[in-house]
Scaffold this motif. Structure first.
Motif, PDB file in Angstrom:
ATOM      1  N   ALA A  52     -12.206  11.799   1.565  1.00  0.00           N
ATOM      2  CA  ALA A  52     -12.743  13.129   1.850  1.00  0.00           C
ATOM      3  C   ALA A  52     -12.116  14.206   0.980  1.00  0.00           C
ATOM      4  O   ALA A  52     -12.680  15.280   0.831  1.00  0.00           O
ATOM      5  N   CYS A  53     -10.947  13.938   0.401  1.00  0.00           N
ATOM      6  CA  CYS A  53     -10.206  14.987  -0.302  1.00  0.00           C
ATOM      7  C   CYS A  53     -10.993  15.464  -1.530  1.00  0.00           C
ATOM      8  O   CYS A  53     -11.244  14.695  -2.447  1.00  0.00           O
ATOM      9  N   PRO A  54     -11.384  16.743  -1.552  1.00  0.00           N
ATOM     10  CA  PRO A  54     -12.216  17.221  -2.660  1.00  0.00           C
ATOM     11  C   PRO A  54     -11.440  17.424  -3.957  1.00  0.00           C
ATOM     12  O   PRO A  54     -12.030  17.456  -5.027  1.00  0.00           O
ATOM     13  N   THR A  55     -10.124  17.575  -3.861  1.00  0.00           N
ATOM     14  CA  THR A  55      -9.360  17.874  -5.080  1.00  0.00           C
ATOM     15  C   THR A  55      -8.515  16.693  -5.539  1.00  0.00           C
ATOM     16  O   THR A  55      -7.666  16.844  -6.410  1.00  0.00           O
ATOM     17  N   ASN A  56      -8.718  15.518  -4.945  1.00  0.00           N
ATOM     18  CA  ASN A  56      -7.902  14.345  -5.278  1.00  0.00           C
ATOM     19  C   ASN A  56      -6.418  14.585  -5.086  1.00  0.00           C
ATOM     20  O   ASN A  56      -5.600  14.085  -5.853  1.00  0.00           O
ATOM     21  N   THR A  57      -6.082  15.356  -4.078  1.00  0.00           N
ATOM     22  CA  THR A  57      -4.671  15.540  -3.749  1.00  0.00           C
ATOM     23  C   THR A  57      -4.079  14.216  -3.287  1.00  0.00           C
ATOM     24  O   THR A  57      -2.973  13.853  -3.667  1.00  0.00           O
ATOM     25  N   LEU A  58      -4.842  13.522  -2.440  1.00  0.00           N
ATOM     26  CA  LEU A  58      -4.353  12.269  -1.872  1.00  0.00           C
ATOM     27  C   LEU A  58      -4.843  11.116  -2.744  1.00  0.00           C
ATOM     28  O   LEU A  58      -6.030  11.029  -3.054  1.00  0.00           O
ATOM     29  N   ILE A  59      -3.923  10.266  -3.132  1.00  0.00           N
ATOM     30  CA  ILE A  59      -4.275   9.112  -3.952  1.00  0.00           C
ATOM     31  C   ILE A  59      -3.704   7.885  -3.281  1.00  0.00           C
ATOM     32  O   ILE A  59      -2.514   7.835  -2.952  1.00  0.00           O
ATOM     33  N   PHE A  60      -4.569   6.910  -3.035  1.00  0.00           N
ATOM     34  CA  PHE A  60      -4.143   5.702  -2.321  1.00  0.00           C
ATOM     35  C   PHE A  60      -4.242   4.517  -3.261  1.00  0.00           C
ATOM     36  O   PHE A  60      -5.081   4.491  -4.157  1.00  0.00           O
ATOM     37  N   GLY A  61      -3.378   3.559  -3.102  1.00  0.00           N
ATOM     38  CA  GLY A  61      -3.491   2.380  -3.946  1.00  0.00           C
ATOM     39  C   GLY A  61      -2.386   1.384  -3.691  1.00  0.00           C
ATOM     40  O   GLY A  61      -1.600   1.505  -2.758  1.00  0.00           O
ATOM     41  N   ILE A  96       4.502   9.243  -1.362  1.00  0.00           N
ATOM     42  CA  ILE A  96       5.281   9.972  -2.361  1.00  0.00           C
ATOM     43  C   ILE A  96       4.615  11.318  -2.611  1.00  0.00           C
ATOM     44  O   ILE A  96       3.394  11.384  -2.780  1.00  0.00           O
ATOM     45  N   TYR A  97       5.402  12.354  -2.599  1.00  0.00           N
ATOM     46  CA  TYR A  97       4.863  13.700  -2.816  1.00  0.00           C
ATOM     47  C   TYR A  97       5.150  14.135  -4.245  1.00  0.00           C
ATOM     48  O   TYR A  97       6.179  13.775  -4.820  1.00  0.00           O
ATOM     49  N   LEU A  98       4.218  14.885  -4.831  1.00  0.00           N
ATOM     50  CA  LEU A  98       4.439  15.472  -6.145  1.00  0.00           C
ATOM     51  C   LEU A  98       4.569  16.978  -5.950  1.00  0.00           C
ATOM     52  O   LEU A  98       3.737  17.607  -5.287  1.00  0.00           O
ATOM     53  N   LYS A  99       5.610  17.523  -6.556  1.00  0.00           N
ATOM     54  CA  LYS A  99       5.986  18.909  -6.312  1.00  0.00           C
ATOM     55  C   LYS A  99       4.915  19.886  -6.783  1.00  0.00           C
ATOM     56  O   LYS A  99       4.188  19.629  -7.733  1.00  0.00           O
ATOM     57  N   LYS A 100       4.850  21.012  -6.110  1.00  0.00           N
ATOM     58  CA  LYS A 100       3.991  22.117  -6.518  1.00  0.00           C
ATOM     59  C   LYS A 100       4.529  22.718  -7.816  1.00  0.00           C
ATOM     60  O   LYS A 100       5.735  22.895  -7.964  1.00  0.00           O
ATOM     61  N   ILE A 101       3.641  23.006  -8.733  1.00  0.00           N
ATOM     62  CA  ILE A 101       4.068  23.684  -9.955  1.00  0.00           C
ATOM     63  C   ILE A 101       3.843  25.181  -9.774  1.00  0.00           C
ATOM     64  O   ILE A 101       2.727  25.608  -9.470  1.00  0.00           O
ATOM     65  N   VAL A 134      -1.322   5.017  -8.258  1.00  0.00           N
ATOM     66  CA  VAL A 134      -0.112   5.332  -7.484  1.00  0.00           C
ATOM     67  C   VAL A 134       1.137   4.807  -8.176  1.00  0.00           C
ATOM     68  O   VAL A 134       2.175   5.451  -8.176  1.00  0.00           O
ATOM     69  N   SER A 135       1.026   3.636  -8.806  1.00  0.00           N
ATOM     70  CA  SER A 135       2.200   3.086  -9.496  1.00  0.00           C
ATOM     71  C   SER A 135       2.608   3.978 -10.655  1.00  0.00           C
ATOM     72  O   SER A 135       3.791   4.142 -10.933  1.00  0.00           O
ATOM     73  N   ARG A 136       1.609   4.533 -11.320  1.00  0.00           N
ATOM     74  CA  ARG A 136       1.941   5.391 -12.458  1.00  0.00           C
ATOM     75  C   ARG A 136       2.524   6.717 -11.975  1.00  0.00           C
ATOM     76  O   ARG A 136       3.450   7.243 -12.564  1.00  0.00           O
ATOM     77  N   LEU A 137       1.961   7.245 -10.868  1.00  0.00           N
ATOM     78  CA  LEU A 137       2.378   8.575 -10.419  1.00  0.00           C
ATOM     79  C   LEU A 137       3.682   8.567  -9.634  1.00  0.00           C
ATOM     80  O   LEU A 137       4.319   9.601  -9.481  1.00  0.00           O
ATOM     81  N   LYS A 138       4.091   7.399  -9.115  1.00  0.00           N
ATOM     82  CA  LYS A 138       5.252   7.417  -8.221  1.00  0.00           C
ATOM     83  C   LYS A 138       6.532   7.781  -8.965  1.00  0.00           C
ATOM     84  O   LYS A 138       7.505   8.201  -8.357  1.00  0.00           O
ATOM     85  N   TRP A 198       0.829  -1.192   0.000  1.00  0.00           N
ATOM     86  CA  TRP A 198       0.000   0.000   0.000  1.00  0.00           C
ATOM     87  C   TRP A 198       0.861   1.238   0.000  1.00  0.00           C
ATOM     88  O   TRP A 198       1.892   1.289   0.665  1.00  0.00           O
ATOM     89  N   GLY A 199       0.422   2.223  -0.742  1.00  0.00           N
ATOM     90  CA  GLY A 199       1.173   3.470  -0.800  1.00  0.00           C
ATOM     91  C   GLY A 199       0.249   4.621  -1.110  1.00  0.00           C
ATOM     92  O   GLY A 199      -0.919   4.434  -1.462  1.00  0.00           O
ATOM     93  N   MET A 200       0.788   5.804  -0.954  1.00  0.00           N
ATOM     94  CA  MET A 200      -0.030   6.990  -1.197  1.00  0.00           C
ATOM     95  C   MET A 200       0.784   8.002  -1.982  1.00  0.00           C
ATOM     96  O   MET A 200       2.000   8.085  -1.832  1.00  0.00           O
ATOM     97  N   VAL A 201       0.088   8.719  -2.840  1.00  0.00           N
ATOM     98  CA  VAL A 201       0.715   9.817  -3.558  1.00  0.00           C
ATOM     99  C   VAL A 201       0.009  11.096  -3.131  1.00  0.00           C
ATOM    100  O   VAL A 201      -1.222  11.132  -3.079  1.00  0.00           O
ATOM    101  N   VAL A 202       0.793  12.100  -2.769  1.00  0.00           N
ATOM    102  CA  VAL A 202       0.231  13.373  -2.348  1.00  0.00           C
ATOM    103  C   VAL A 202       0.639  14.424  -3.374  1.00  0.00           C
ATOM    104  O   VAL A 202       1.805  14.770  -3.480  1.00  0.00           O
TER     105      VAL A 202
END
Lengths: 227, 259
Positions: free
Chosen positions: B202-211, B243-248, B220-224, B9-13
């Motif tokens: 609960a995240c309204p903007t899909n910031t948090l992705i679990f999988g 795993i965090y994804l940087k702010k643009i 998550v595998s694709r985004l990591k 299990w992992g999460m992408v933020v």
């Protein structure tokens, strides 16, 4: 020269020593018993008294009602669930038992008079059953996966059938689905169909759970049950 | 042992999407029976938030030395949800004298409440400050008694607790999805059955992705391996599963390509 108590004190001292020994022995026996057997003797080992003396013998053994007919959620969810008063009244509205005291109690819980008609002067209320099987709060137990394993997988079926035979529960050949559910229940709950008053048969301590999980290749990770 | 790595299990933020609305914090609080944080508990640094939204103020580079002089329209609020990173190489695990915290076969960092004796070594060794100690017996107002989640243990005093990736929902997913014939845990089946962790749901903007990081088709595998990916305090080698994804920021030169 050793110190000797005066002869006047000998008797009280001996008596005090005796009392102290008895107390220590009782405490030790109590602790050992509390650890090795649940529930402790004198604290409902024969099963707690219920608000209505519900006999499984009559309902299961004599009338042949299946476990999951009343404990409806047992094959679907975490809790086996105790039936609501309304569910008892499906039958007991008509089976009023001719002034049977326990059925009279049930009708009163359901807000009815002795002949099974709604009585506005009686407030219906749920029955406050005494819980018999209880695991600690930090243990999460779900019935559904267990029943599924013992009724569907080959290993589980064999184990359930064996346990039913050990407990002297007759099965058809091949066993009916409802009989398999009862055989699965028997593994932990014992022969409930023969119990006038339900009591806990297995210790249900962690070792009990883990032994079984090891034997049947179930996960033994801590977060299987503790979260 | 039948235990095998079925899932990881992992999460992408995705920080770029976070608006700092704190919905994840509230969802987590109510899902996991976390005691209410009063003003007092914050003052005492004993507030419990399994997931928290950290807020930073960012000023343009030329004002870095004197941020108070930056024109207000150039000052940006930045938000970062921080939860237990479920490190592969977790600093909290080896310091526990009673094995109350360990890494399980599903890539989760696990806290076993009934084993914990409350030494607090793990919290002191955690670089992310995501472990919380129950200094008191938790109390809820009378009206919230029936709000408690029956699937989650109420932790008592003297026990360490932390984000579990909502393991109760994962367990339910395993019985409900994998228990059925041809049932397979995918992003879709997890989302449909509401088996995602409470914060993700609960995240309204899909910031948090679990999988499932083991499943090559999962989001998550694709985004990591996204070019924006990074991990918190990566240099200390904890190898987090979050795993965090940087702010643009279009003002930044290296982000121009992203538009």
């Amino acid at each position: 020269m050793p110190i000797r108590p005066s002869p006047k004190l000998l008797l009280p001292l001996a008596f005090g020593g005796l009392v102290a020994t008895v107390v220590v022995v009782l405490v030790v026996v109590y602790i050992l018993h509390a650890w090795w057997s649940t529930p402790i003797f004198g604290f409902g080992a024969g099963g707690p008294d219920q608000p209505i003396a519900f006999p499984h013998t009559v309902h299961v053994e004599d009338q042949g009602i299946q476990c999951e007919f009343c404990h409806r959620n047992v094959t679907k969810g975490d809790a086996a669930t105790v039936p609501a008063v309304e569910q008892c009244l499906f039958c007991h509205k008509t089976v009023t038992g001719e002034d049977h005291p326990e059925i009279a109690k049930l009708l009163e819980y359901g807000g009815m008079d002795a002949s099974g008609n709604m009585d506005p002067s009686v407030t219906p209320q749920p029955i406050d059953w005494e819980r018999v099987h209880r695991v600690p709060d930090h243990v999460q137990f779900a019935h559904e996966p267990h029943i599924r394993y013992f009724t569907q997988s080959e290993d589980g079926k064999a184990q359930a059938v064996q346990r039913a035979i050990d407990n002297g529960i007759g099965l058809s050949n091949p066993p009916l689905p409802s009989e398999m559910v009862e055989a699965s229940c028997t593994i932990c709950h014992g022969k409930v169909r023969a119990m006038d008053k339900v009591k806990q048969e297995r210790r249900l301590k962690m070792g009990d759970c883990v032994d079984c999980h090891r034997n049947y290749d179930a996960p033994t990770d801590c977060v299987t049950c503790h979260y | 042992m039948a235990q095998r790595m079925k899932h990881k299990w992992g999460m992408v933020v995705d920080i770029d999407k976070c608006t700092g609305c704190q919905a994840c914090v509230v969802a987590c609080q109510s899902e996991n029976n976390i005691p209410l944080n009063t003003e007092d508990s914050f003052h005492q640094r004993r507030a419990m938030e399994w997931i928290r939204v950290e807020r930073y103020w960012e000023v343009p580079d030329e004002y870095r030395d004197r941020p108070e002089e930056a024109p207000f329209q150039d000052v940006k609020a930045r938000f970062m949800p921080v939860l237990c990173q479920h490190c592969e190489n977790a600093p909290c695990e080896p310091v526990c004298p009673v094995f109350a915290t360990y890494h399980n076969d599903e890539g989760m960092n696990v806290q076993v409440y009934n084993r914990c004796v409350g030494t607090r070594y793990c919290a002191n060794n955690c670089p992310y400050q995501v472990r919380f100690f129950n200094f008191w017996e938790p109390v809820w107002p009378e009206r919230l008694r029936n709000q408690l989640n029956p699937d989650v243990t109420v932790r008592s005093r003297g026990v360490m607790e932390k984000c579990t990736f909502c393991v109760q929902r994962v367990r339910r997913a395993e019985t409900k999805i994998e228990g059925q014939e041809d049932g397979q845990i995918t992003d879709k089946s997890l989302a449909e059955g509401n088996f995602m962790p409470a914060c993700v749901q609960a995240c309204p903007t899909n910031t948090l992705i679990f999988g499932d990081l083991e499943d090559p088709d999962s989001q998550v595998s694709r985004l990591k391996d996204d070019p924006r990916h990074y991990k918190l305090l990566e240099n200390i080698g904890t190898e987090p599963n979050v795993i965090y994804l940087k702010k643009i920021d279009p003002r930044r030169k290296e982000d121009e390509a992203h538009g």
